[in-house]
Design a protein around this motif. Structure first.
Motif, PDB file in Angstrom:
ATOM      1  N   SER A  13       0.824  -1.207   0.000  1.00 59.26           N
ATOM      2  CA  SER A  13       0.000   0.000   0.000  1.00 59.26           C
ATOM      3  C   SER A  13       0.860   1.260   0.000  1.00 59.26           C
ATOM      4  O   SER A  13       1.634   1.514   0.924  1.00 59.26           O
ATOM      5  CB  SER A  13      -0.904  -0.012   1.242  1.00 59.26           C
ATOM      6  N   ASP A  14       0.722   2.062  -1.063  1.00 62.24           N
ATOM      7  CA  ASP A  14       1.464   3.320  -1.128  1.00 62.24           C
ATOM      8  C   ASP A  14       1.069   4.234   0.017  1.00 62.24           C
ATOM      9  O   ASP A  14       1.893   4.939   0.584  1.00 62.24           O
ATOM     10  CB  ASP A  14       1.191   4.030  -2.456  1.00 62.24           C
ATOM     11  N   ALA A  15      -0.234   4.199   0.351  1.00 60.06           N
ATOM     12  CA  ALA A  15      -0.729   5.086   1.416  1.00 60.06           C
ATOM     13  C   ALA A  15      -0.042   4.751   2.734  1.00 60.06           C
ATOM     14  O   ALA A  15       0.293   5.649   3.513  1.00 60.06           O
ATOM     15  CB  ALA A  15      -2.241   4.944   1.549  1.00 60.06           C
ATOM     16  N   ARG A  74       3.512   6.087   2.618  1.00 58.65           N
ATOM     17  CA  ARG A  74       3.503   7.549   2.739  1.00 58.65           C
ATOM     18  C   ARG A  74       3.295   7.938   4.199  1.00 58.65           C
ATOM     19  O   ARG A  74       3.995   8.795   4.742  1.00 58.65           O
ATOM     20  CB  ARG A  74       2.388   8.125   1.867  1.00 58.65           C
ATOM     21  N   ALA A  75       2.343   7.257   4.880  1.00 60.04           N
ATOM     22  CA  ALA A  75       2.089   7.544   6.285  1.00 60.04           C
ATOM     23  C   ALA A  75       3.326   7.228   7.126  1.00 60.04           C
ATOM     24  O   ALA A  75       3.685   7.983   8.038  1.00 60.04           O
ATOM     25  CB  ALA A  75       0.887   6.737   6.779  1.00 60.04           C
ATOM     26  N   THR A 109      -1.021  21.074   0.241  1.00 61.63           N
ATOM     27  CA  THR A 109      -0.352  19.782   0.401  1.00 61.63           C
ATOM     28  C   THR A 109       1.145  19.933   0.660  1.00 61.63           C
ATOM     29  O   THR A 109       1.755  19.060   1.255  1.00 61.63           O
ATOM     30  CB  THR A 109      -0.548  18.900  -0.846  1.00 61.63           C
ATOM     31  N   ASP A 125      -5.559  15.785   1.260  1.00 58.94           N
ATOM     32  CA  ASP A 125      -5.196  14.701   0.361  1.00 58.94           C
ATOM     33  C   ASP A 125      -4.092  13.815   0.968  1.00 58.94           C
ATOM     34  O   ASP A 125      -3.120  13.474   0.303  1.00 58.94           O
ATOM     35  CB  ASP A 125      -4.746  15.276  -0.997  1.00 58.94           C
ATOM     36  N   TYR A 126      -4.253  13.477   2.236  1.00 59.90           N
ATOM     37  CA  TYR A 126      -3.329  12.575   2.948  1.00 59.90           C
ATOM     38  C   TYR A 126      -1.910  13.121   3.064  1.00 59.90           C
ATOM     39  O   TYR A 126      -0.979  12.379   3.349  1.00 59.90           O
ATOM     40  CB  TYR A 126      -3.311  11.183   2.312  1.00 59.90           C
ATOM     41  N   ASP A 151      -0.878  12.511   6.630  1.00 61.19           N
ATOM     42  CA  ASP A 151      -1.279  11.236   7.224  1.00 61.19           C
ATOM     43  C   ASP A 151      -0.072  10.559   7.883  1.00 61.19           C
ATOM     44  O   ASP A 151       0.985  10.442   7.278  1.00 61.19           O
ATOM     45  CB  ASP A 151      -1.833  10.332   6.116  1.00 61.19           C
ATOM     46  N   TYR A 174      -3.569   6.575  10.028  1.00 61.89           N
ATOM     47  CA  TYR A 174      -3.859   5.575   8.987  1.00 61.89           C
ATOM     48  C   TYR A 174      -4.569   4.370   9.614  1.00 61.89           C
ATOM     49  O   TYR A 174      -5.615   3.922   9.135  1.00 61.89           O
ATOM     50  CB  TYR A 174      -2.539   5.164   8.335  1.00 61.89           C
TER      51      TYR A 174
END
Lengths: 318, 275
Positions: free
Chosen positions: A82-84, A87-88, A175, A263-264, A267, A272
């Protein structure tokens, strides 16, 4: 009850030899009874959750009933892909970097300054710098968010009036700037406690050692380098670990002020995980997946902590 | 002269720094007494033109901050009582000489302080729900107190270990058993530790956000001040004066407590780091 007292009284004058096995256990029976609440509470709310996270991570589970749908490593695979998540994780890591490379040294410099008895009002300064620490993070974070508001917030008004900018800066809504803004608030909030840690460490430096250095003609810098820092170093490692742990678990500020957005862009791993497990807008919570994310996060931070270990040992050695 | 000048030059750095540091607090108090209109149009003055208590009224009743205050007080006291009882009892037991298993237990306690926990909130939530305490402040207090026990246990253990053995033997000679020695002899002696632990945990619980947030998701009436502020901000982002008043209700009491007892607080943190 009475029998216990009688037994203790009868035994008391005779010095007892430590005994092994049943005898020792019976002699310490009350001590073990006194430890039961600790074992229950600490076991239930610290040790057990650390183990159970691992167990839950192997299930597809929405929290209804007990976990039954074994999915093996699927949750872990999904987290790692998961990229998200990454990133978190990176954002959480940036919070640590800011704490370690900005907050920690600055607080040390200020602690060295405020540790000087010739400095007037030093207790007042210490008190003021500590004030943000005792304020509820979520609350004071929202107050600062208002101060930074692009439409009429105080900071933007001052910047506009002074001609430094011609358009309001959207500190928390852009952002690119939102994360640095939160990092600054985080440093402001945590600075006081790191300062107190350092001051406590500096108090352990023996006065006569410094005086001896001064008599030997050591100036401020030499005395700092060869007397103060070597004495402080072992405590510094504890401080580093405490600050590192705290910064990795940044949740309150991010959740209350930006909820991980825009937009996260802000995050962090705790927000998350929160989103997958508790967010009310979620159709069904994903406890298994969120647990897997928590486990991966725990392992990654363990690796990062261990990576610091050789560096620390070298510092202690020198 | 030169030396005096050099020393005082530091104030040029420290005074502006401190002004920046307290500004959010000063602004918060000032804004809480301004009318929304003055907030919208007014200048940067910190003194309100027409001081009003309307914002506090709105925060206290409409935004339910009266309920949140009561909840926060209940929650914080519950956490403090739990931590004091459990940690003092355990600290006393662990200070008994030659207790088998003591080293292992202390090692586990200390280790959990430095091992990253990952995120343990889900099992904690499941456990509290399983106990039937899911939507109550007691469940939240248990979840808050459990992980907060390590430092208090170590503080009590250190304190009780330092008490001369003769005192305890005297109590035994007078016929006091284990329980009575703990409750009537040792605990009253431990007042300084009790004070430090109570204060640290009271402030910690008052400022807690994550645990109360998760445990009040299903029941907004149980929100604490921090969670209530978050809800208020989510509902009404533009009521700045009302939010400032609500922030005052949340922050000012705990800051006042801190200011009165700051020496205990700072020494407590410093002691925890050194040990």
């Amino acid at each position: 009850m009475t029998t216990t007292i009688e037994r203790v009284v009868r035994k008391a004058p005779v010095p007892e030899r430590p005994r092994r096995g049943r005898g020792a256990f019976r002699r310490h029976l009350w001590s073990y009874v006194f430890l039961i609440p600790l074992v229950l509470l600490f076991g239930g709310f610290t040790v057990w959750p650390m183990i159970a996270s691992w167990w839950y991570a192997f299930f597809d589970w929405d929290g209804v009933g007990s976990p039954a749908d074994w999915v093996g490593l699927a949750n872990f695979r999904e987290v790692l892909a998961s990229d998200a998540f990454w990133r978190a994780f990176w954002h959480s890591f940036v919070f640590s970097l800011a704490a370690i490379f900005v907050e920690l040294p600055l607080a040390l410099v200020l602690a060295i300054l405020l540790n000087n008895s010739w400095l007037r009002f030093r207790n007042l300064y210490r008190l003021v710098l500590f004030l943000p620490v005792v304020a509820t993070t979520a609350v004071i974070g929202i107050v600062i968010a208002i101060l930074l508001d692009p439409a009429g917030g105080l900071v933007n008004r001052i910047l506009l009036d002074s001609g430094l900018i011609d358009q309001p800066v959207n500190f928390l809504g852009s952002t690119s700037i939102a994360l640095p803004t939160l990092l600054s608030i985080d440093v402001w909030k945590g600075f006081g406690i790191t300062l107190i840690y350092w001051l406590a460490a500096l108090q352990t430096v023996p006065k006569d050692l410094q005086e001896a250095a001064a008599i030997d003609g050591a100036g401020f810098w030499r005395s700092l380098r060869f007397v103060t820092l070597p004495v402080v170093m072992p405590i510094a490692i504890v401080i580093l670990l405490l600050v590192f742990q705290r910064s990795l678990n940044t949740f309150d500020l991010v959740r209350a002020v930006t909820e991980g957005g825009p937009d996260y862009a802000t995050d962090v791993v705790p927000t998350y995980i929160y989103r997958y497990a508790f967010d009310p807008s979620l159709q069904a919570p994903r406890y298994g997946f969120a647990s897997a994310a928590g486990v991966v996060f725990g392992l990654l931070t363990l690796v990062v902590t261990l990576l610091q270990a050789p560096f620390m040992r070298r510092r202690v050695g020198s | 002269m030169n030396r005096l000048l050099r020393r005082n030059v530091w104030h040029l750095l420290l005074v502006p720094l401190c002004l920046v540091w307290v500004y959010p607090f000063v602004w918060m108090i000032s804004a809480a007494f301004k009318t929304p209109k003055e907030m919208l149009l007014g200048g940067l003055s910190l003194l309100p033109d027409h001081a009003t208590l309307d914002n506090f009224r709105r925060a206290w009743t409409t935004a339910k901050f009266s309920t949140y205050t009561a909840n926060t007080v209940t929650f914080s006291i519950a956490v403090v009582v739990l931590v004091l009882l459990v940690a003092s009892a355990a600290g006393y037991a662990l200070s008994r000489p030659g207790l088998p298993g003591k080293k292992v237990l202390v090692a586990v306690l200390v280790a959990t302080m430095f091992i990253p926990h990952g995120y343990t909130i889900i099992p904690t939530f499941v456990l509290v729900n399983g106990l039937g305490l899911g939507n109550g402040l007691l469940g939240a207090a248990l979840a808050q107190a459990g992980p907060a026990l390590v430092v208090p246990v170590l503080l009590f253990m250190g304190f009780f270990s330092g008490i001369p053995k003769e005192l305890e033997e005297a109590a035994r000679m007078d016929g006091a058993g284990y329980l009575r020695t703990y409750w009537q002899v040792m605990l009253p002696l431990a007042k300084p530790v009790i004070g430090t632990v109570a204060l640290l945990n009271f402030i910690g619980a008052w400022n807690a956000f994550f645990i109360p947030l998760v445990f009040t998701l299903g029941n907004p009436d149980l929100r604490t001040l921090g969670v209530g502020m978050y809800g208020f901000y989510g509902q009404d982002t533009t009521d700045w004066t009302g939010l400032a008043a609500a922030a005052c209700i949340s922050v000012v009491p705990i800051v006042v407590v801190f200011l009165f007892l700051q020496r205990t607080f700072v020494e407590g943190i410093a002691g925890a780091v050194k040990s």
